[in-house]
Write a protein that holds these residues in place. Sequence first.
Motif, PDB file in Angstrom:
ATOM      1  N   UNK A  75     -10.653  -0.552   6.514  1.00 55.79           N
ATOM      2  CA  UNK A  75     -11.130  -0.862   7.844  1.00 55.79           C
ATOM      3  C   UNK A  75     -11.521  -0.283   8.849  1.00 55.79           C
ATOM      4  N   UNK A  76     -11.889  -0.802  10.172  1.00 58.02           N
ATOM      5  CA  UNK A  76     -12.093   0.082  11.140  1.00 58.02           C
ATOM      6  C   UNK A  76     -11.174   1.004  11.585  1.00 58.02           C
ATOM      7  N   UNK A  77     -11.489   2.156  11.799  1.00 59.10           N
ATOM      8  CA  UNK A  77     -10.339   3.241  12.204  1.00 59.10           C
ATOM      9  C   UNK A  77      -9.709   2.837  13.494  1.00 59.10           C
ATOM     10  N   UNK A  78     -10.553   2.190  14.469  1.00 58.87           N
ATOM     11  CA  UNK A  78      -9.894   1.888  15.574  1.00 58.87           C
ATOM     12  C   UNK A  78      -9.439   0.460  15.735  1.00 58.87           C
ATOM     13  N   UNK A  79      -9.309  -0.365  14.582  1.00 60.71           N
ATOM     14  CA  UNK A  79      -8.861  -1.491  14.581  1.00 60.71           C
ATOM     15  C   UNK A  79      -7.542  -1.852  14.647  1.00 60.71           C
ATOM     16  N   UNK A  80      -6.970  -2.797  15.048  1.00 61.54           N
ATOM     17  CA  UNK A  80      -5.553  -3.299  15.396  1.00 61.54           C
ATOM     18  C   UNK A  80      -4.856  -3.044  13.807  1.00 61.54           C
ATOM     19  N   UNK A  81      -3.785  -2.422  13.772  1.00 65.30           N
ATOM     20  CA  UNK A  81      -3.239  -2.208  12.211  1.00 65.30           C
ATOM     21  C   UNK A  81      -2.493  -3.400  11.694  1.00 65.30           C
ATOM     22  N   UNK A  82      -2.660  -3.510  10.666  1.00 59.41           N
ATOM     23  CA  UNK A  82      -2.022  -4.567   9.473  1.00 59.41           C
ATOM     24  C   UNK A  82      -1.276  -3.981   8.420  1.00 59.41           C
ATOM     25  N   UNK A  83       0.028  -4.237   8.329  1.00 60.78           N
ATOM     26  CA  UNK A  83       0.842  -3.673   7.252  1.00 60.78           C
ATOM     27  C   UNK A  83       1.000  -4.789   6.224  1.00 60.78           C
ATOM     28  N   UNK A  84       0.548  -4.732   4.945  1.00 61.83           N
ATOM     29  CA  UNK A  84       0.534  -5.571   3.950  1.00 61.83           C
ATOM     30  C   UNK A  84       1.528  -5.446   2.795  1.00 61.83           C
ATOM     31  N   UNK A  85       2.579  -6.133   2.486  1.00 64.37           N
ATOM     32  CA  UNK A  85       3.836  -5.923   1.571  1.00 64.37           C
ATOM     33  C   UNK A  85       3.500  -6.968   0.654  1.00 64.37           C
ATOM     34  N   UNK A  86       3.366  -6.486  -0.581  1.00 61.08           N
ATOM     35  CA  UNK A  86       3.445  -7.224  -1.903  1.00 61.08           C
ATOM     36  C   UNK A  86       4.490  -7.754  -2.504  1.00 61.08           C
ATOM     37  N   UNK A  87       4.605  -8.516  -3.322  1.00 60.85           N
ATOM     38  CA  UNK A  87       5.627  -9.194  -4.195  1.00 60.85           C
ATOM     39  C   UNK A  87       5.755  -8.760  -5.578  1.00 60.85           C
ATOM     40  N   UNK A  88       6.531  -9.369  -6.458  1.00 62.68           N
ATOM     41  CA  UNK A  88       6.553  -9.376  -7.849  1.00 62.68           C
ATOM     42  C   UNK A  88       5.947 -10.126  -8.510  1.00 62.68           C
ATOM     43  N   UNK A  89       5.437  -9.655  -9.513  1.00 59.90           N
ATOM     44  CA  UNK A  89       5.344  -8.142 -10.148  1.00 59.90           C
ATOM     45  C   UNK A  89       3.886  -7.457  -9.575  1.00 59.90           C
ATOM     46  N   UNK A  90       3.258  -7.867  -8.567  1.00 62.44           N
ATOM     47  CA  UNK A  90       2.212  -7.283  -8.092  1.00 62.44           C
ATOM     48  C   UNK A  90       2.460  -5.946  -7.385  1.00 62.44           C
ATOM     49  N   UNK A  91       1.261  -5.374  -6.867  1.00 58.73           N
ATOM     50  CA  UNK A  91       1.291  -4.162  -5.968  1.00 58.73           C
ATOM     51  C   UNK A  91       0.302  -4.647  -4.947  1.00 58.73           C
ATOM     52  N   UNK A 106      11.939   1.346   4.501  1.00 60.93           N
ATOM     53  CA  UNK A 106      10.838   1.975   4.028  1.00 60.93           C
ATOM     54  C   UNK A 106       9.564   1.766   4.877  1.00 60.93           C
ATOM     55  N   UNK A 107       9.501   0.389   5.296  1.00 58.73           N
ATOM     56  CA  UNK A 107       8.406   0.160   5.903  1.00 58.73           C
ATOM     57  C   UNK A 107       8.190   0.609   7.366  1.00 58.73           C
ATOM     58  N   UNK A 108       9.488   0.570   8.030  1.00 60.01           N
ATOM     59  CA  UNK A 108       9.467   1.138   9.427  1.00 60.01           C
ATOM     60  C   UNK A 108       9.255   2.640   9.344  1.00 60.01           C
ATOM     61  N   UNK A 109       9.619   3.292   8.424  1.00 54.09           N
ATOM     62  CA  UNK A 109       9.437   4.892   8.125  1.00 54.09           C
ATOM     63  C   UNK A 109       7.959   5.119   8.043  1.00 54.09           C
ATOM     64  N   UNK A 110       7.228   4.280   6.921  1.00 59.99           N
ATOM     65  CA  UNK A 110       5.852   4.504   6.806  1.00 59.99           C
ATOM     66  C   UNK A 110       4.993   4.209   7.897  1.00 59.99           C
ATOM     67  N   UNK A 111       5.565   3.377   8.713  1.00 65.52           N
ATOM     68  CA  UNK A 111       4.757   3.083  10.177  1.00 65.52           C
ATOM     69  C   UNK A 111       4.745   4.356  10.911  1.00 65.52           C
ATOM     70  N   UNK A 112       5.958   4.718  11.135  1.00 67.77           N
ATOM     71  CA  UNK A 112       6.188   6.092  11.864  1.00 67.77           C
ATOM     72  C   UNK A 112       5.439   7.113  11.261  1.00 67.77           C
ATOM     73  N   UNK A 113       5.254   7.411  10.059  1.00 66.99           N
ATOM     74  CA  UNK A 113       4.606   8.508   9.381  1.00 66.99           C
ATOM     75  C   UNK A 113       2.976   8.110   9.800  1.00 66.99           C
TER      76      UNK A 113
END
Length: 271
Positions: free
Chosen positions: A16-32, A78-85
Amino acid sequence: MRIQARGLTFDVYEDGPADGAPVLLLHGFPQDHREFDLILPRLHAAGLRTYALDQRGYSPGARPRAVADYRLDEPAADAIAVLDALGVQRAHVIGHDWGAQVGWLLAAEHPERVSTLTAVSVPHPRGLGVALRNQPSQKLRFAYMGVFRSRMAERLLLGADATVLRRMMRPIGARAGQYATAMREPGRLTGALNWYRALSGGQLAKVGKVAVPTTYVWSDGDPVVGKPAALATATWVEADYRFVALRGIGHWVPEEAPQALADVTLARIGV
């Protein structure tokens, strides 16, 4: 890309656009991360920057062995740490199934990091807990969890060319095969099942009310979550809240009804 966080390595798929508002997507089982592929074009066209995370158990570099390492607060951290990174202070969160559970926890405990929440299929943990205590039909819907928590689960799900996994995901057609194949990676299915093995009622009972704008998407053909649990979720949101019921759709909403989910998500985000 690969993100180092909390001593683990997570696979994160950005687009997506580099300057776009960030969206974090979190999958379920048994997907990714791929379960969101069908909604991503709409999000990108709306100017959003997406980060689809393969969560612990799914990313090859994030498969700790202990069951306790899969308690719900671990993937939330993990999600918070990934956002931090990533250098992302606040993100819109979209979660399906277990990803929705993580999203509820993030919104309840880290509201400063969550701009909006779109939770799909799985209701607020407290609403679900009430239904499990008071609705025999909801207990029956969750009977499969006993199998998933058992020692025989890996053999059952992967046996005969992963027939059981493929049948579970029959509504998404040929896409089911990519997830069944991925589960043959060493340690992947055990890590994914450890989410179930680590779950306790006490974890659900600790999740507080949510004070960020939230949409909960439920589908009336979902064999996992009944209507009482879905309706109970409203009690646990203290911000703008929308309940969306999709008719004739099963559990795999991002792949069974991607356009409807994209509509709902974009309306919540406000773009």
